[in-house]
Design an enzyme around this catalytic site. Structure first.
Site, PDB file in Angstrom:
ATOM      1  N   PRO A 123      -0.621   6.221  -8.097  1.00  0.00           N
ATOM      2  CA  PRO A 123       0.752   6.418  -7.671  1.00  0.00           C
ATOM      3  C   PRO A 123       1.104   5.993  -6.248  1.00  0.00           C
ATOM      4  O   PRO A 123       1.198   6.816  -5.351  1.00  0.00           O
ATOM      5  CB  PRO A 123       0.956   7.928  -7.860  1.00  0.00           C
ATOM      6  CG  PRO A 123      -0.405   8.523  -7.900  1.00  0.00           C
ATOM      7  CD  PRO A 123      -1.392   7.448  -8.036  1.00  0.00           C
ATOM      8  N   GLU A 124       1.329   4.719  -6.033  1.00  0.00           N
ATOM      9  CA  GLU A 124       2.043   4.257  -4.849  1.00  0.00           C
ATOM     10  C   GLU A 124       3.409   3.752  -5.334  1.00  0.00           C
ATOM     11  O   GLU A 124       3.707   3.870  -6.521  1.00  0.00           O
ATOM     12  CB  GLU A 124       1.261   3.154  -4.121  1.00  0.00           C
ATOM     13  CG  GLU A 124      -0.073   3.647  -3.552  1.00  0.00           C
ATOM     14  CD  GLU A 124      -0.839   2.588  -2.780  1.00  0.00           C
ATOM     15  OE1 GLU A 124      -0.203   1.763  -2.106  1.00  0.00           O
ATOM     16  OE2 GLU A 124      -2.076   2.577  -2.864  1.00  0.00           O
ATOM     17  N   ARG A 143      -6.914  15.506 -10.375  1.00  0.00           N
ATOM     18  CA  ARG A 143      -7.385  16.169  -9.160  1.00  0.00           C
ATOM     19  C   ARG A 143      -6.443  17.250  -8.641  1.00  0.00           C
ATOM     20  O   ARG A 143      -6.729  17.879  -7.633  1.00  0.00           O
ATOM     21  CB  ARG A 143      -7.630  15.122  -8.069  1.00  0.00           C
ATOM     22  CG  ARG A 143      -8.922  14.356  -8.293  1.00  0.00           C
ATOM     23  CD  ARG A 143      -9.062  13.211  -7.324  1.00  0.00           C
ATOM     24  NE  ARG A 143      -9.318  13.648  -5.979  1.00  0.00           N
ATOM     25  CZ  ARG A 143      -9.379  12.830  -4.935  1.00  0.00           C
ATOM     26  NH1 ARG A 143      -9.176  11.552  -5.106  1.00  0.00           N
ATOM     27  NH2 ARG A 143      -9.635  13.287  -3.749  1.00  0.00           N
ATOM     28  N   ARG A 177      -8.669   6.327   6.382  1.00  0.00           N
ATOM     29  CA  ARG A 177      -8.789   5.820   5.017  1.00  0.00           C
ATOM     30  C   ARG A 177      -9.691   4.600   4.977  1.00  0.00           C
ATOM     31  O   ARG A 177      -9.738   3.795   5.905  1.00  0.00           O
ATOM     32  CB  ARG A 177      -7.403   5.418   4.472  1.00  0.00           C
ATOM     33  CG  ARG A 177      -6.326   6.479   4.597  1.00  0.00           C
ATOM     34  CD  ARG A 177      -6.633   7.743   3.830  1.00  0.00           C
ATOM     35  NE  ARG A 177      -6.833   7.499   2.403  1.00  0.00           N
ATOM     36  CZ  ARG A 177      -5.834   7.356   1.521  1.00  0.00           C
ATOM     37  NH1 ARG A 177      -4.590   7.435   1.904  1.00  0.00           N
ATOM     38  NH2 ARG A 177      -6.110   7.151   0.256  1.00  0.00           N
ATOM     39  N   ARG A 188       2.854   1.615  19.459  1.00  0.00           N
ATOM     40  CA  ARG A 188       1.495   1.945  19.937  1.00  0.00           C
ATOM     41  C   ARG A 188       0.517   2.155  18.801  1.00  0.00           C
ATOM     42  O   ARG A 188      -0.665   2.316  19.019  1.00  0.00           O
ATOM     43  CB  ARG A 188       1.507   3.222  20.792  1.00  0.00           C
ATOM     44  CG  ARG A 188       2.199   3.135  22.107  1.00  0.00           C
ATOM     45  CD  ARG A 188       3.323   4.155  22.196  1.00  0.00           C
ATOM     46  NE  ARG A 188       4.468   3.680  21.409  1.00  0.00           N
ATOM     47  CZ  ARG A 188       5.300   4.473  20.734  1.00  0.00           C
ATOM     48  NH1 ARG A 188       5.133   5.754  20.713  1.00  0.00           N
ATOM     49  NH2 ARG A 188       6.312   3.964  20.039  1.00  0.00           N
TER      50      ARG A 188
END
Length: 261
Positions: free
Chosen positions: A2-3, A113, A251, A154
């Site tokens: 799911p993106e 999950r 990640r 930044r």
DNA sequence: ACGGATGTTATTAA
DNA sequence: ATTAATAACATCCG
């Protein structure tokens, strides 16, 4: 998976299968999956209701109801998925929430999950991430994207892309993929990007997300010239060089050290 | 057997 | 005020 492209596909799936039918029963085995209501309230509010419309915002689905002002909002976490079965079909495992319709169809909310959530709210702003979410990348013109980059100059470009408060819907797979296509190293600071870099990131963001949506709709695997298809062999699809795996923004991050600077 | 996984958040550190 | 790093959540897969 799911993106943004996957959730866009869930939206179309939901629309095709589950609107305009009366809900006969709601099953839920685990109150972890339901936020800000308990299971019995959740069931009570939705039983005899009708899903009226569904739209996507970032990685969320927002569903309106025919006879209630409540919104049903769904986030799929890492392993969430939707499935629709009819009476005689078996269905997959992990269907922790199930909406049973009068005509015997069933919308199943799978979540292995259990990182996903269903919310039932009066106001969308009650969900803080939705409230603070950045703009939709596919509705953003280049000038706005460019000034967004200035606001976070930044930060590493991947960290910006992953942060839902900066820009909505992009996750670990698609951020790596679009930076690969743009030829930018994921941990590169935004302030060190040239104007051409910025434009390429924007163009590749749009094209990777759009192709991602098409790909899923067609039921295809990820194309062989995508980085994602080479996580196992670790060979860059452009030049066959060994890809690298580093950690960015907490990640796991894949890139080609030759193609990406 | 143990590390890692398409996401988000709370905590702590810099 | 920002940003980064880490662990935690629950569970399965290789």
């Amino acid at each position: 998976m799911p993106e943004l492209p996957e959730v866009e596909n869930y939206k179309r799936f939901f629309e095709k299968t589950s609107l305009n039918q009366k809900i006969k029963n709601v099953y839920c085995e685990d109150d972890l999956l339901i936020d800000n209501k308990n299971i019995s309230e959740f069931k009570k509010e939705l039983t005899d209701e009708v899903f009226e419309s569904v739209k996507r915002r970032g990685k969320f689905l927002i569903i309106t109801l025919e006879d209630s002002d409540l919104f049903l909002v769904q986030h799929f976490g890492m392993t969430g998925n939707l499935e629709y079965i009819t009476e005689d079909e078996e269905g997959s495992d992990y269907a922790h929430i199930r909406f049973n319709f009068k005509d015997d169809g069933e919308l199943r909310w799978l979540c292995r999950r259990k990182f996903g959530r269903n919310y039932l709210v009066n106001e969308l702003s009650e969900i803080s991430l939705l409230d603070e979410m950045g703009p939709e990348p596919l509705k953003l013109d280049y000038n706005s994207f460019n000034s967004l980059l200035d606001d976070y100059s930044r930060r590493a470009i991947k960290s910006f892309l992953l942060d839902q408060r900066c820009i909505a819907g992009i996750g670990n797979i698609y951020s790596d993929e679009l930076l690969f296509r743009a030829g930018i190293k994921p941990d590169k600071k935004i302030k060190s990007l040239t104007n051409e870099d910025r434009k390429r990131v924007y163009d590749c963001m749009i094209s990777v997300l759009e192709e991602g949506i098409e790909n899923i709709i067609n039921g295809d695997d990820f194309p062989n010239d995508w980085l994602f298809s080479h996580r196992n062999d670790m060979k860059c699809p452009n030049d066959n060089n060994e890809m690298k795996n580093i950690r960015v923004s907490g990640r796991s991050t894949y890139f080609c050290p030759k193609c990406q600077e």
